[in-house]
Design a protein around this motif. Sequence first.
Motif, PDB file in Angstrom:
ATOM      1  N   THR A   1      13.379  -2.166  11.955  1.00  0.00           N
ATOM      2  CA  THR A   1      12.510  -1.761  12.169  1.00  0.00           C
ATOM      3  C   THR A   1      12.280  -3.169  13.307  1.00  0.00           C
ATOM      4  OG1 THR A   1       9.928  -1.357  12.104  1.00  0.00           O
ATOM      5  CG2 THR A   1      10.751  -3.132  10.403  1.00  0.00           C
ATOM      6  N   SER A   2      11.662  -2.837  14.374  1.00  0.00           N
ATOM      7  CA  SER A   2      11.169  -3.098  15.563  1.00  0.00           C
ATOM      8  C   SER A   2       9.227  -3.713  15.063  1.00  0.00           C
ATOM      9  CB  SER A   2      11.766  -2.637  16.852  1.00  0.00           C
ATOM     10  OG  SER A   2      10.067  -1.036  17.051  1.00  0.00           O
ATOM     11  N   ILE A   3       9.187  -3.113  13.873  1.00  0.00           N
ATOM     12  CA  ILE A   3       7.907  -3.474  13.658  1.00  0.00           C
ATOM     13  C   ILE A   3       7.534  -4.126  12.745  1.00  0.00           C
ATOM     14  CG2 ILE A   3       5.161  -1.803  12.971  1.00  0.00           C
ATOM     15  CD1 ILE A   3       6.578   0.077  14.806  1.00  0.00           C
ATOM     16  N   THR A   4       6.764  -5.461  13.147  1.00  0.00           N
ATOM     17  CA  THR A   4       7.359  -6.701  12.362  1.00  0.00           C
ATOM     18  C   THR A   4       5.750  -6.739  11.526  1.00  0.00           C
ATOM     19  OG1 THR A   4       7.992  -8.369  13.988  1.00  0.00           O
ATOM     20  CG2 THR A   4       9.537  -6.665  12.544  1.00  0.00           C
ATOM     21  N   GLU A   5       4.944  -7.445  12.886  1.00  0.00           N
ATOM     22  CA  GLU A   5       3.482  -7.785  13.044  1.00  0.00           C
ATOM     23  C   GLU A   5       2.871  -7.348  12.208  1.00  0.00           C
ATOM     24  OE1 GLU A   5       3.173 -10.716  14.475  1.00  0.00           O
ATOM     25  OE2 GLU A   5       4.699 -10.567  15.095  1.00  0.00           O
ATOM     26  N   PRO A   6       2.012  -7.830  11.046  1.00  0.00           N
ATOM     27  CA  PRO A   6       0.941  -7.835  10.182  1.00  0.00           C
ATOM     28  C   PRO A   6       0.140  -5.751  10.494  1.00  0.00           C
ATOM     29  CG  PRO A   6       1.477  -9.897   9.906  1.00  0.00           C
ATOM     30  CD  PRO A   6       2.043  -9.050  11.170  1.00  0.00           C
ATOM     31  N   GLU A   7       0.019  -6.224  11.663  1.00  0.00           N
ATOM     32  CA  GLU A   7      -1.113  -5.122  11.409  1.00  0.00           C
ATOM     33  C   GLU A   7      -0.839  -4.350  12.199  1.00  0.00           C
ATOM     34  OE1 GLU A   7      -5.259  -4.961  13.973  1.00  0.00           O
ATOM     35  OE2 GLU A   7      -4.702  -6.412  13.763  1.00  0.00           O
ATOM     36  N   ASP A   8       0.229  -4.210  12.947  1.00  0.00           N
ATOM     37  CA  ASP A   8       1.274  -2.934  13.341  1.00  0.00           C
ATOM     38  C   ASP A   8       1.866  -2.234  12.312  1.00  0.00           C
ATOM     39  OD1 ASP A   8       0.316  -2.898  16.524  1.00  0.00           O
ATOM     40  OD2 ASP A   8       1.764  -4.573  16.378  1.00  0.00           O
ATOM     41  N   PHE A   9       2.509  -3.340  11.355  1.00  0.00           N
ATOM     42  CA  PHE A   9       3.070  -3.072  10.046  1.00  0.00           C
ATOM     43  C   PHE A   9       2.071  -2.189   9.012  1.00  0.00           C
ATOM     44  CE2 PHE A   9       5.766  -2.604   6.651  1.00  0.00           C
ATOM     45  CZ  PHE A   9       7.035  -1.971   6.302  1.00  0.00           C
ATOM     46  N   ALA A  10       1.541  -2.357   8.679  1.00  0.00           N
ATOM     47  CA  ALA A  10       0.086  -2.471   8.337  1.00  0.00           C
ATOM     48  C   ALA A  10      -0.112  -0.741   9.267  1.00  0.00           C
ATOM     49  CB  ALA A  10      -0.632  -2.486   8.463  1.00  0.00           C
ATOM     50  N   LYS A  11      -0.778  -0.225   9.871  1.00  0.00           N
ATOM     51  CA  LYS A  11      -0.762   0.958  10.904  1.00  0.00           C
ATOM     52  C   LYS A  11      -0.090   1.561  10.970  1.00  0.00           C
ATOM     53  CE  LYS A  11      -4.935  -1.936  13.743  1.00  0.00           C
ATOM     54  NZ  LYS A  11      -5.018  -1.365  15.131  1.00  0.00           N
ATOM     55  N   LYS A  12       0.876   1.246  12.042  1.00  0.00           N
ATOM     56  CA  LYS A  12       2.174   1.916  12.579  1.00  0.00           C
ATOM     57  C   LYS A  12       2.960   2.112  11.066  1.00  0.00           C
ATOM     58  CE  LYS A  12       1.355   0.072  17.584  1.00  0.00           C
ATOM     59  NZ  LYS A  12       2.213  -0.220  18.030  1.00  0.00           N
ATOM     60  N   HIS A  13       3.172   1.573  10.559  1.00  0.00           N
ATOM     61  CA  HIS A  13       4.169   2.289   9.613  1.00  0.00           C
ATOM     62  C   HIS A  13       3.779   2.726   8.060  1.00  0.00           C
ATOM     63  CE1 HIS A  13       7.761   1.365  10.997  1.00  0.00           C
ATOM     64  NE2 HIS A  13       7.526  -0.174  10.712  1.00  0.00           N
ATOM     65  N   VAL A  14       2.661   1.717   7.511  1.00  0.00           N
ATOM     66  CA  VAL A  14       2.220   2.467   6.094  1.00  0.00           C
ATOM     67  C   VAL A  14       1.116   2.848   6.150  1.00  0.00           C
ATOM     68  CG1 VAL A  14       0.194   1.264   4.321  1.00  0.00           C
ATOM     69  CG2 VAL A  14       2.719  -0.075   4.939  1.00  0.00           C
ATOM     70  N   ILE A  15      -0.199   3.238   6.864  1.00  0.00           N
ATOM     71  CA  ILE A  15      -1.424   4.327   6.864  1.00  0.00           C
ATOM     72  C   ILE A  15      -0.550   5.497   7.919  1.00  0.00           C
ATOM     73  CG2 ILE A  15      -3.368   5.005   8.391  1.00  0.00           C
ATOM     74  CD1 ILE A  15      -3.883   2.651   5.969  1.00  0.00           C
ATOM     75  N   ASP A  16      -0.199   5.448   8.881  1.00  0.00           N
ATOM     76  CA  ASP A  16       1.022   6.293   9.158  1.00  0.00           C
ATOM     77  C   ASP A  16       1.456   7.795   8.555  1.00  0.00           C
ATOM     78  OD1 ASP A  16       1.646   7.868  11.690  1.00  0.00           O
ATOM     79  OD2 ASP A  16       3.545   6.831  11.649  1.00  0.00           O
ATOM     80  N   SER A  17       2.596   6.741   7.320  1.00  0.00           N
ATOM     81  CA  SER A  17       2.796   7.011   6.382  1.00  0.00           C
ATOM     82  C   SER A  17       1.807   8.220   5.488  1.00  0.00           C
ATOM     83  CB  SER A  17       3.797   6.159   5.735  1.00  0.00           C
ATOM     84  OG  SER A  17       5.168   5.874   6.566  1.00  0.00           O
TER      85      SER A  17
END
Length: 238
Positions: free
Chosen positions: A44-60
Amino acid sequence: MNDFKEILTREAKGHDIELSDEQILQLDVFRSLLLERNKMVNLTSITEPEDFAKKHVIDSLMIVKHIEIDHEAKIMDVGTGPGIPGLILKIYRPDIELSLLESVRKKTDFLRDVIGKMNISDVQVINGRAEEVGHDIKHRESYDIVVARAVSSLNVLLELCLPFVRLGGVFIAMKGGLPQQEIESSQKALKILGGKIVKCQEYVLNEGLMRNLIIISKEQNCPDKYPRRSGIPGKNPL
């Protein structure tokens, strides 16, 4: 509480998604394992805590917010990569029976490792291409829900994913903010493969970042010849 847990708690609340402390802990463990393996294998290129929370977890989790999932539903994530959205859905809904389909061996090795370390049950990891696995009687037209967060165009995804969906089930294509052109270009594929778009659910993931869930019901069986052999759907879409 670390930054990721705090951010995830805040974002979930902002999107009216209920997460227990245990789920937040599990998602934090999943993130830690993913980022640790990411140092060796590009997952994954998304590693920062905020980006991971939004773009991976919340999006899912927008899937469970907007779509009713039956108890013990049988779900497949096609092209799951490092298990997103599939494993995130499983952490939120441990009752589901999950299959993770991924063609890259390094990614399926990670998936098996994380499932073992997190002691997650009722998850099957399949190393293979959708074009081939889609003809396997164990998987063909046997899933209640199939989801794909892939970058392929919708008409390609339909050929790769609809053959896995049972009659009356749904395929969910996770797309960006302007899917209308893809929808218009997919009418032939929908007709051939027995699908019908029932809803296009738009949501705001972040300020200025619009996303859509394109929800397609399976109205008829797919003709036996689909999906075509590996590489053909992408090179010559329906």
